[in-house]
Write a protein that holds these residues in place. Structure first.
Motif, PDB file in Angstrom:
ATOM      1  N   SER A 236     -26.009 -15.866 -71.198  1.00 53.70           N
ATOM      2  CA  SER A 236     -27.395 -15.633 -70.803  1.00 53.70           C
ATOM      3  C   SER A 236     -28.333 -15.762 -71.993  1.00 53.70           C
ATOM      4  O   SER A 236     -29.459 -15.284 -71.968  1.00 53.70           O
ATOM      5  CB  SER A 236     -27.544 -14.244 -70.177  1.00 53.70           C
ATOM      6  OG  SER A 236     -27.151 -13.241 -71.096  1.00 53.70           O
ATOM      7  N   HIS A 289     -35.283 -20.628 -68.438  1.00 48.85           N
ATOM      8  CA  HIS A 289     -36.205 -19.778 -67.683  1.00 48.85           C
ATOM      9  C   HIS A 289     -35.720 -19.592 -66.251  1.00 48.85           C
ATOM     10  O   HIS A 289     -35.749 -18.484 -65.702  1.00 48.85           O
ATOM     11  CB  HIS A 289     -37.608 -20.389 -67.699  1.00 48.85           C
ATOM     12  CG  HIS A 289     -38.621 -19.607 -66.919  1.00 48.85           C
ATOM     13  ND1 HIS A 289     -38.894 -19.865 -65.587  1.00 48.85           N
ATOM     14  CD2 HIS A 289     -39.400 -18.560 -67.269  1.00 48.85           C
ATOM     15  CE1 HIS A 289     -39.805 -19.019 -65.161  1.00 48.85           C
ATOM     16  NE2 HIS A 289     -40.131 -18.220 -66.153  1.00 48.85           N
ATOM     17  N   GLU A 290     -35.249 -20.673 -65.645  1.00 43.69           N
ATOM     18  CA  GLU A 290     -34.783 -20.618 -64.260  1.00 43.69           C
ATOM     19  C   GLU A 290     -33.613 -19.646 -64.119  1.00 43.69           C
ATOM     20  O   GLU A 290     -33.451 -19.003 -63.077  1.00 43.69           O
ATOM     21  CB  GLU A 290     -34.373 -22.017 -63.804  1.00 43.69           C
ATOM     22  CG  GLU A 290     -33.917 -22.105 -62.364  1.00 43.69           C
ATOM     23  CD  GLU A 290     -33.490 -23.508 -61.963  1.00 43.69           C
ATOM     24  OE1 GLU A 290     -33.084 -23.696 -60.811  1.00 43.69           O
ATOM     25  OE2 GLU A 290     -33.559 -24.421 -62.826  1.00 43.69           O
ATOM     26  N   ARG A 291     -32.805 -19.512 -65.174  1.00 44.43           N
ATOM     27  CA  ARG A 291     -31.607 -18.670 -65.108  1.00 44.43           C
ATOM     28  C   ARG A 291     -31.811 -17.294 -65.747  1.00 44.43           C
ATOM     29  O   ARG A 291     -30.868 -16.544 -65.912  1.00 44.43           O
ATOM     30  CB  ARG A 291     -30.441 -19.398 -65.795  1.00 44.43           C
ATOM     31  CG  ARG A 291     -29.983 -20.628 -65.021  1.00 44.43           C
ATOM     32  CD  ARG A 291     -29.209 -21.600 -65.883  1.00 44.43           C
ATOM     33  NE  ARG A 291     -28.809 -22.783 -65.132  1.00 44.43           N
ATOM     34  CZ  ARG A 291     -29.617 -23.791 -64.830  1.00 44.43           C
ATOM     35  NH1 ARG A 291     -30.888 -23.766 -65.226  1.00 44.43           N
ATOM     36  NH2 ARG A 291     -29.178 -24.832 -64.149  1.00 44.43           N
ATOM     37  N   ASN A 292     -33.056 -16.996 -66.133  1.00 46.79           N
ATOM     38  CA  ASN A 292     -33.375 -15.710 -66.771  1.00 46.79           C
ATOM     39  C   ASN A 292     -32.615 -15.511 -68.082  1.00 46.79           C
ATOM     40  O   ASN A 292     -32.198 -14.403 -68.420  1.00 46.79           O
ATOM     41  CB  ASN A 292     -33.105 -14.537 -65.823  1.00 46.79           C
ATOM     42  CG  ASN A 292     -34.035 -14.535 -64.635  1.00 46.79           C
ATOM     43  OD1 ASN A 292     -35.236 -14.763 -64.771  1.00 46.79           O
ATOM     44  ND2 ASN A 292     -33.495 -14.303 -63.446  1.00 46.79           N
ATOM     45  N   TRP A 293     -32.421 -16.594 -68.823  1.00 41.96           N
ATOM     46  CA  TRP A 293     -31.802 -16.504 -70.135  1.00 41.96           C
ATOM     47  C   TRP A 293     -32.838 -16.104 -71.190  1.00 41.96           C
ATOM     48  O   TRP A 293     -34.048 -16.282 -71.008  1.00 41.96           O
ATOM     49  CB  TRP A 293     -31.200 -17.846 -70.542  1.00 41.96           C
ATOM     50  CG  TRP A 293     -29.907 -18.196 -69.876  1.00 41.96           C
ATOM     51  CD1 TRP A 293     -29.344 -17.604 -68.774  1.00 41.96           C
ATOM     52  CD2 TRP A 293     -29.013 -19.239 -70.265  1.00 41.96           C
ATOM     53  NE1 TRP A 293     -28.157 -18.221 -68.461  1.00 41.96           N
ATOM     54  CE2 TRP A 293     -27.931 -19.233 -69.359  1.00 41.96           C
ATOM     55  CE3 TRP A 293     -29.015 -20.184 -71.280  1.00 41.96           C
ATOM     56  CZ2 TRP A 293     -26.865 -20.128 -69.449  1.00 41.96           C
ATOM     57  CZ3 TRP A 293     -27.964 -21.084 -71.378  1.00 41.96           C
ATOM     58  CH2 TRP A 293     -26.894 -21.051 -70.476  1.00 41.96           C
ATOM     59  N   ALA A 345     -39.450 -18.652 -71.069  1.00 41.20           N
ATOM     60  CA  ALA A 345     -38.436 -17.596 -70.994  1.00 41.20           C
ATOM     61  C   ALA A 345     -38.683 -16.530 -72.072  1.00 41.20           C
ATOM     62  O   ALA A 345     -39.503 -16.717 -72.977  1.00 41.20           O
ATOM     63  CB  ALA A 345     -37.046 -18.202 -71.179  1.00 41.20           C
ATOM     64  N   GLN A 346     -37.972 -15.423 -71.969  1.00 41.96           N
ATOM     65  CA  GLN A 346     -37.968 -14.451 -73.058  1.00 41.96           C
ATOM     66  C   GLN A 346     -37.559 -15.179 -74.337  1.00 41.96           C
ATOM     67  O   GLN A 346     -36.572 -15.923 -74.350  1.00 41.96           O
ATOM     68  CB  GLN A 346     -36.993 -13.320 -72.765  1.00 41.96           C
ATOM     69  CG  GLN A 346     -37.427 -12.416 -71.625  1.00 41.96           C
ATOM     70  CD  GLN A 346     -36.344 -11.417 -71.242  1.00 41.96           C
ATOM     71  OE1 GLN A 346     -35.882 -11.412 -70.108  1.00 41.96           O
ATOM     72  NE2 GLN A 346     -35.917 -10.593 -72.183  1.00 41.96           N
ATOM     73  N   ILE A 372     -42.884  -8.387 -68.840  1.00 38.92           N
ATOM     74  CA  ILE A 372     -41.640  -8.024 -69.524  1.00 38.92           C
ATOM     75  C   ILE A 372     -41.993  -7.368 -70.848  1.00 38.92           C
ATOM     76  O   ILE A 372     -42.677  -7.964 -71.684  1.00 38.92           O
ATOM     77  CB  ILE A 372     -40.755  -9.269 -69.775  1.00 38.92           C
ATOM     78  CG1 ILE A 372     -40.389  -9.944 -68.453  1.00 38.92           C
ATOM     79  CG2 ILE A 372     -39.509  -8.889 -70.555  1.00 38.92           C
ATOM     80  CD1 ILE A 372     -39.663 -11.261 -68.631  1.00 38.92           C
ATOM     81  N   LYS A 375     -41.491  -9.245 -74.379  1.00 39.24           N
ATOM     82  CA  LYS A 375     -40.978 -10.573 -74.004  1.00 39.24           C
ATOM     83  C   LYS A 375     -40.880 -11.508 -75.203  1.00 39.24           C
ATOM     84  O   LYS A 375     -39.897 -12.229 -75.365  1.00 39.24           O
ATOM     85  CB  LYS A 375     -41.884 -11.194 -72.937  1.00 39.24           C
ATOM     86  CG  LYS A 375     -41.512 -12.628 -72.581  1.00 39.24           C
ATOM     87  CD  LYS A 375     -42.441 -13.219 -71.527  1.00 39.24           C
ATOM     88  CE  LYS A 375     -42.096 -14.678 -71.246  1.00 39.24           C
ATOM     89  NZ  LYS A 375     -42.957 -15.255 -70.176  1.00 39.24           N
ATOM     90  N   GLY A 467     -30.406  -7.290 -70.677  1.00 36.90           N
ATOM     91  CA  GLY A 467     -29.941  -6.959 -69.338  1.00 36.90           C
ATOM     92  C   GLY A 467     -28.621  -6.229 -69.282  1.00 36.90           C
ATOM     93  O   GLY A 467     -27.970  -6.220 -68.240  1.00 36.90           O
TER      94      GLY A 467
END
Length: 471
Positions: A236, A289-293, A345-346, A372, A375, A467
């Motif tokens: 991730s 970003h799509e995978r919340n990495w 993304a973060q 977030i 972030k 996470g």
């Protein structure tokens, strides 16, 4: 020479508040190590190291640079000398490393885990080598036992997209108690300026991804396949080592056609490497970003400065240094490009040039989104800056230009299982900084208030950011 070392219980803690903050709030917290270069193979097989040189000197270009500066022949650094000879060569120069962080790290790593509390030098070398080797032969000093000793809860290795992640899969299957997560490090896919190496790499990447790479579209398909594969192995986090971020993020139809021709011909150069790197990188970042990495960027190094030694020893052998790139325009263009479509993304940015601390700290603040906490992260002091002065400067820049209470803290960035002492080093330095300001009346004289912030920076912020509180 004095036997007992300066590495006492209150090492680096120069005031009563610092002592309290460290021992009551920071010392016993677990470690979340979100970037290192440890070998997943050595963790999977629970390696027992042959000797102190094997675990401590091999691959450590920090020590290698110091030895070269002190006139040690390369034979005793990366050459054919025996492990014992290499250790004794290092031991002999340690007294001359005063005021270099190596002096602190060396004696912290001897104390924990080996319990050796004497200075390393020519006279003590034989005794320390024997004592440490005897302990390394015990089960309590295997790779996994060392991670447990340092209270590691999660670590993230550095893995090329072509890696098969076999050892990560093994650790997942057996339910290993420490989370060993891969991170996706696609640096080689941007090396279009080195055509022979780049084309050979794309062939391997295509084979691993099950895609014949002949176009930009098929390259992105291959990368997506590998991102998906990494995600299945609990990845991730991505990571990128770049001198500076690219400035262009689109490819024209003509450039896409040029890329096809470039791959199947002997064409020596691609006309716009920056645009190629920018386009591929931002497309990857959209996948993250799509995978919340979480995406990490290490910027500012100028690598392989000594061509003769690069040819002789290869990269990552101690011939890199701080670069003097201009980051502001590049960073704002890159982050803005992703943010325009809400695909940022973060992000963690690590800086190698202390002159750029305030630039990067302020730039990242432009892209906080109110959704977030923390972030956009100004990463901890990195490489040449993970020493006392560098750590304090990073903390001060972040405190003055951002919100240090959201900071996710220290990482190891090392190939050695002994380098977890750097987390202790960071925690002591930070507690001393906060404690000094409490005693000077610059921070509230409220142990619980400040102590909880210390705990968040050392552990809880990273736990939430990556996470880990979600299981």
């Amino acid at each position: 020479m004095t036997e007992s070392t300066i590495i006492t219980d209150n090492f680096l803690l120069s005031n009563k508040k610092a002592v309290l903050l460290y021992h009551e709030y920071a010392k016993h917290l677990p470690v979340i190590d979100f970037h290192n270069h440890l070998s997943p193979l050595q963790i999977a097989e629970d390696k027992k190291f042959d000797n102190l040189t094997d675990i401590w000197l091999k691959g450590d270009h920090y020590k290698w640079r110091a030895m070269r500066a002190l006139g040690v022949d390369e034979r005793f650094i990366t050459g054919q000398a025996s492990d014992e000879e290499k250790f004794k060569a290092w031991a002999e120069v340690v007294p001359a490393t005063l005021r270099n962080p190596l002096f602190h790290w060396t004696h912290m790593e001897l104390k924990n885990p080996f319990g050796i509390n004497s200075y390393l030098n020519k006279d003590s070398a034989d005794r320390i080598y024997l004592q440490a080797n005897e302990r390394l032969a015990q089960d309590e000093f295997s790779a996994r036992s060392l991670l447990k000793n340092f209270k590691v809860e999660m670590l993230s290795t550095t893995d090329d997209p072509c890696d098969d992640l076999t050892h990560h899969q093994q650790l997942i299957k057996e339910g290993y108690e420490i989370k060993v997560k891969p991170s996706f490090r696609p640096d080689k896919v941007f090396m279009i300026g080195e055509p022979v190496t780049f084309k050979a790499y794309l062939k391997v990447l295509g084979q691993k991804a099950g895609v014949e790479i002949t176009t930009i579209a098929s390259l992105l398909e291959a990368l997506k396949n590998r991102v998906d594969f990494f995600a299945l192995q609990q990845c991730s986090i991505s990571d990128h080592g770049l001198s500076t971020l690219p400035t262009h993020f689109t490819l024209s139809l003509a450039q896409e056609q040029e890329f096809k021709t470039f791959l199947k011909s002997d064409q020596a150069v691609f006309s716009d490497p920056d645009a190629f790197a920018g386009f591929i990188l931002t497309e990857l970042c959209k996948m993250y970003h799509e995978r919340n990495w979480v995406q990490q960027f290490h910027v500012g190094a100028i690598r392989n400065n000594n061509p003769r030694m690069l040819h002789k020893l290869g990269p990552d052998t101690g011939f890199d240094s701080i670069g003097d790139y201009k980051h502001a325009e590049n960073l704002t263009a890159f982050l803005s490009h992703l943010n325009l479509t809400d695909q940022l993304a973060q992000t963690v940015v690590y800086n190698l040039n202390p002159a750029d601390n305030e630039v990067i700290a302020t730039m990242l603040g432009n892209f906080a989104d109110g959704r977030i906490k923390g972030k956009m992260q100004f990463g901890s002091g990195w490489w040449f800056l993970d020493q006392k002065d560098g750590i304090e400067k990073q903390l001060n820049a972040l405190s003055n230009m951002g919100v240090v209470s959201t900071f996710i803290g220290m990482l190891t960035d090392s190939r050695s299982f002994l380098s977890y002492s750097r987390h202790e080093y960071f925690r002591r330095i930070m507690c001393n900084l906060f404690g000094s300001e409490m005693e000077a009346g610059l921070l509230p004289d409220d142990e619980k208030w400040v102590g909880e912030m210390i705990q968040n920076i050392c552990y809880y912020n990273a736990k939430n950011y990556f996470g880990l509180n979600r299981g």
